[in-house]
Design an enzyme around this catalytic site. Structure first.
Site, PDB file in Angstrom:
ATOM      1  N   HIS A 159       1.007  -1.002   0.079  1.00  0.00           N
ATOM      2  CA  HIS A 159       0.254  -0.113   0.513  1.00  0.00           C
ATOM      3  C   HIS A 159       1.165   1.130   0.387  1.00  0.00           C
ATOM      4  O   HIS A 159       2.102   1.067   0.606  1.00  0.00           O
ATOM      5  CB  HIS A 159      -0.237   0.021   1.486  1.00  0.00           C
ATOM      6  CG  HIS A 159      -0.061   0.163   2.615  1.00  0.00           C
ATOM      7  ND1 HIS A 159      -0.163  -0.867   3.764  1.00  0.00           N
ATOM      8  CD2 HIS A 159       1.299   0.411   2.840  1.00  0.00           C
ATOM      9  CE1 HIS A 159       0.483  -0.739   4.222  1.00  0.00           C
ATOM     10  NE2 HIS A 159       1.159   0.918   3.820  1.00  0.00           N
ATOM     11  N   HIS A 206      -1.562   3.974  10.207  1.00  0.00           N
ATOM     12  CA  HIS A 206      -0.146   4.368  10.157  1.00  0.00           C
ATOM     13  C   HIS A 206      -0.570   5.965  11.167  1.00  0.00           C
ATOM     14  O   HIS A 206      -0.386   7.055  10.721  1.00  0.00           O
ATOM     15  CB  HIS A 206      -0.043   5.347   8.919  1.00  0.00           C
ATOM     16  CG  HIS A 206       0.062   4.351   8.010  1.00  0.00           C
ATOM     17  ND1 HIS A 206      -0.661   3.072   7.448  1.00  0.00           N
ATOM     18  CD2 HIS A 206       1.718   3.423   7.628  1.00  0.00           C
ATOM     19  CE1 HIS A 206       0.000   2.301   6.175  1.00  0.00           C
ATOM     20  NE2 HIS A 206       1.251   2.693   6.981  1.00  0.00           N
ATOM     21  N   HIS A 340      10.796  -0.752   1.861  1.00  0.00           N
ATOM     22  CA  HIS A 340      10.830   0.531   1.942  1.00  0.00           C
ATOM     23  C   HIS A 340      11.098   0.970   3.421  1.00  0.00           C
ATOM     24  O   HIS A 340      11.304   0.718   3.861  1.00  0.00           O
ATOM     25  CB  HIS A 340       9.295   1.327   1.713  1.00  0.00           C
ATOM     26  CG  HIS A 340       8.168   0.940   2.760  1.00  0.00           C
ATOM     27  ND1 HIS A 340       7.869  -0.681   2.999  1.00  0.00           N
ATOM     28  CD2 HIS A 340       7.529   1.890   2.876  1.00  0.00           C
ATOM     29  CE1 HIS A 340       7.052  -0.559   3.615  1.00  0.00           C
ATOM     30  NE2 HIS A 340       6.449   0.712   3.289  1.00  0.00           N
ATOM     31  N   GLU A 387       6.216  -4.168   7.540  1.00  0.00           N
ATOM     32  CA  GLU A 387       5.291  -4.580   7.306  1.00  0.00           C
ATOM     33  C   GLU A 387       5.224  -5.821   6.563  1.00  0.00           C
ATOM     34  O   GLU A 387       3.407  -5.567   6.968  1.00  0.00           O
ATOM     35  CB  GLU A 387       4.518  -2.999   6.490  1.00  0.00           C
ATOM     36  CG  GLU A 387       4.406  -1.831   6.875  1.00  0.00           C
ATOM     37  CD  GLU A 387       3.733  -1.102   5.954  1.00  0.00           C
ATOM     38  OE1 GLU A 387       3.296   0.129   6.145  1.00  0.00           O
ATOM     39  OE2 GLU A 387       4.061  -0.618   4.680  1.00  0.00           O
TER      40      GLU A 387
HETATM   41  C1  DHB Z   1       5.106   5.559   1.253  1.00  0.00           C
HETATM   42  C2  DHB Z   1       4.656   3.904   2.416  1.00  0.00           C
HETATM   43  C3  DHB Z   1       4.044   3.442   2.512  1.00  0.00           C
HETATM   44  O1  DHB Z   1       3.442   2.019   3.200  1.00  0.00           O
HETATM   45  C4  DHB Z   1       3.203   3.987   3.742  1.00  0.00           C
HETATM   46  O2  DHB Z   1       2.324   3.995   4.257  1.00  0.00           O
HETATM   47  C5  DHB Z   1       3.555   5.833   3.228  1.00  0.00           C
HETATM   48  C6  DHB Z   1       4.369   6.623   2.656  1.00  0.00           C
HETATM   49  C7  DHB Z   1       5.708   5.351  -0.102  1.00  0.00           C
HETATM   50  O3  DHB Z   1       6.357   4.384  -0.470  1.00  0.00           O
HETATM   51  O4  DHB Z   1       5.682   6.894   0.059  1.00  0.00           O
HETATM   52 FE    FE Z   2       2.598   1.985   4.865  1.00  0.00          FE
END
Ligand code: DHB
Ligand code: FE
Length: 443
Positions: A159, A206, A340, A387
């Site tokens: 996501h 979040h 990420h 995550e």
């Molecule tokens: C991004 C990815 C995420 O999982 C999130 O919760 C908020 C931002 C991103 O890659 O910008």
């Molecule tokens: Fe996220």
């Protein structure tokens, strides 16, 4: 519902469970309002008018006006909530408790001074003429096996808020986004052809519904509806999420009886963690294709649950769903990830090797994936790559995985047969993230 509710026949006793809570939701919320002095003054000035501002049933209002606490309990009230009415009247807990027993205040106080009410004769109905307080649960039909819910498939997807924005702002065909959305074409078609009755959607909040005031490790949404949250950009223009309160409450009770602690959430808004996977899989419908039960996992503030715990929780969820007496086709979705990192000088970290090894393991050796320690996610997949533990909840709920310790191991029902890989997709980047996506069907 095949739930263990041995408390239903304790004489003179009403246990406040999900069913009672649903019945008494507004009665109890009205009671909570009496914790503010100005609300108490308004209530005392005109009780009927104050009650009429709440969505109570007439029977509940009459019970409050009559201060009939036994009736309030039957109608879904819980004593700690109802105590706010007594407190407003200047009553003590002893006066309130005594008022439900048929004794005078003095008689009740004297009984307590003499050692209290003996348990003898009051443990089960019929013991010295004691009668049960709650109606007996409906008898299970004999003969034909009742229909049970089942998990047909698991969907896994990253996501990212920017994906939601790209959809909402009509940018999916721009060069940057086109390859990403093309990876979900097959998925949207598959979902149209395999529309479930309910989706249990595992995601993380979040800092949206849960601030630092309360941080539930695992939280299940039992409400009838959940609104898309305003995360600061304004709420996404997507449909509200219709829940499934009965199945959610059943899962909560079953999973908690299997020793997993869930937070029960009767009101919350849902953020991109839940709405973006729905958008990726469904496009832009006027209504989501089926009810969705939000299942939130804390991956924001450490300690976060281990992958192993998540995997075992998935097994417990499968047991819960398979014990629900209704012919329901349920999908479980695990969302978030892949690699990420959104913070600090290491932001932008992507690890294709780790991500693809994780996808391989998740499909063919979920036990091994479940044993990855937190620190490996952080080092290899970035701080927000944690995550991915949520994917293990969905994977643990699939039918090849044994359902964990069961009273009857032979009836465990694990097929051992690996799931069918319907679709696998991986793409870098979406904003700061590597996007991974899998659809696995139970054989
Ligand atoms: C991004 C990815 C995420 O999982 C999130 O919760 C908020 C931002 C991103 O890659 O910008
Ligand atoms: Fe996220």
């Amino acid at each position: 519902m095949s739930l263990d509710k041995p408390y239903l026949d304790v004489p003179g006793t009403i246990i406040f469970d999900a069913e009672q809570s649903r019945k008494g939701y507004w009665l109890n919320q009205f009671c909570m309002s009496l914790m503010q002095a100005d609300n108490r003054a308004r209530f005392k000035a005109d009780e009927r008018a104050y009650l009429d501002r709440w969505a109570l049933t007439e029977a509940q209002k009459q019970a409050v006006l009559a201060r009939d606490l036994n009736q309030c309990l039957r109608l879904g009230g819980n004593i700690y909530f109802l105590a706010k009415i007594g407190a407003t009247d200047g009553k003590s807990f002893q006066q309130m408790a005594g008022s439900m027993t048929g004794l005078s205040e003095e008689q009740y106080r004297d009984m307590m001074i003499s050692g209290g009410r003996p348990a003898n004769g009051l443990r089960v109905p019929g013991e010295n003429g004691a009668t049960r307080t709650q109606p007996a649960p409906p008898a299970q039909p004999t003969g034909a096996r009742p229909a049970k819910a089942r998990i047909s498939a698991a969907v896994f997807s990253s996501h990212v808020p920017a994906i939601g924005a790209a959809i909402d702002q009509g940018k999916t065909q721009q060069d940057y986004w086109k390859p990403l959305f093309a990876g979900y074409d097959l998925s949207r078609q598959w979902l149209r052809e395999h529309r479930p009755d309910v989706i249990l959607l595992v995601y993380n909040d979040h800092a949206t519904a849960f601030s630092l005031e309360m941080i539930p490790t695992f939280a299940i949404g039992t409400a009838a509806q959940f609104q898309p949250a305003d995360e600061g950009w304004g709420p996404r223009p997507v449909p509200p999420v219709i829940g499934h309160p009965e199945l959610a409450a059943h899962i909560a009770q079953s999973v908690i009886q299997q020793d997993f602690d869930l937070t029960i959430v009767n009101k919350m808004d849902v953020d991109h963690g839940l709405t973006v996977p729905l958008s990726l899989m469904c496009g832009q419908p006027l209504a989501w294709p089926c009810p969705v039960i939000p299942f939130a996992v804390n991956v924001v503030q450490y300690p976060v649950p281990s992958g192993r715990r998540c995997y075992q929780l998935g097994q417990a969820i499968r047991r819960a769903i398979e014990s629900y007496d209704a012919d329901l086709n349920v999908q479980i979705w695990g969302t978030g990830g892949m690699s990420h990192q959104l913070q600090g000088p290491r932001a932008g970290l992507i690890n294709k090797e780790f991500d693809n090894a994780f996808l391989d393991q998740l499909i063919t050796d979920p036990e091994a994936a479940a044993s990855i320690p937190h620190i490996d996610y952080v080092r290899e997949a970035g701080s927000e790559g944690i995550e991915l533990v949520m994917w293990l909840i969905a994977r643990g709920a699939m039918s090849d995985v044994a359902r964990g310790a069961t009273p009857d191991a032979a009836a465990d029902g694990a097929t051992g047969r690996p799931p069918k890989v319907v679709h696998r997709f991986y793409h870098v980047p979406a904003s700061n993230t590597a996007v991974g996506h899998l659809i696995l069907e139970n054989p």
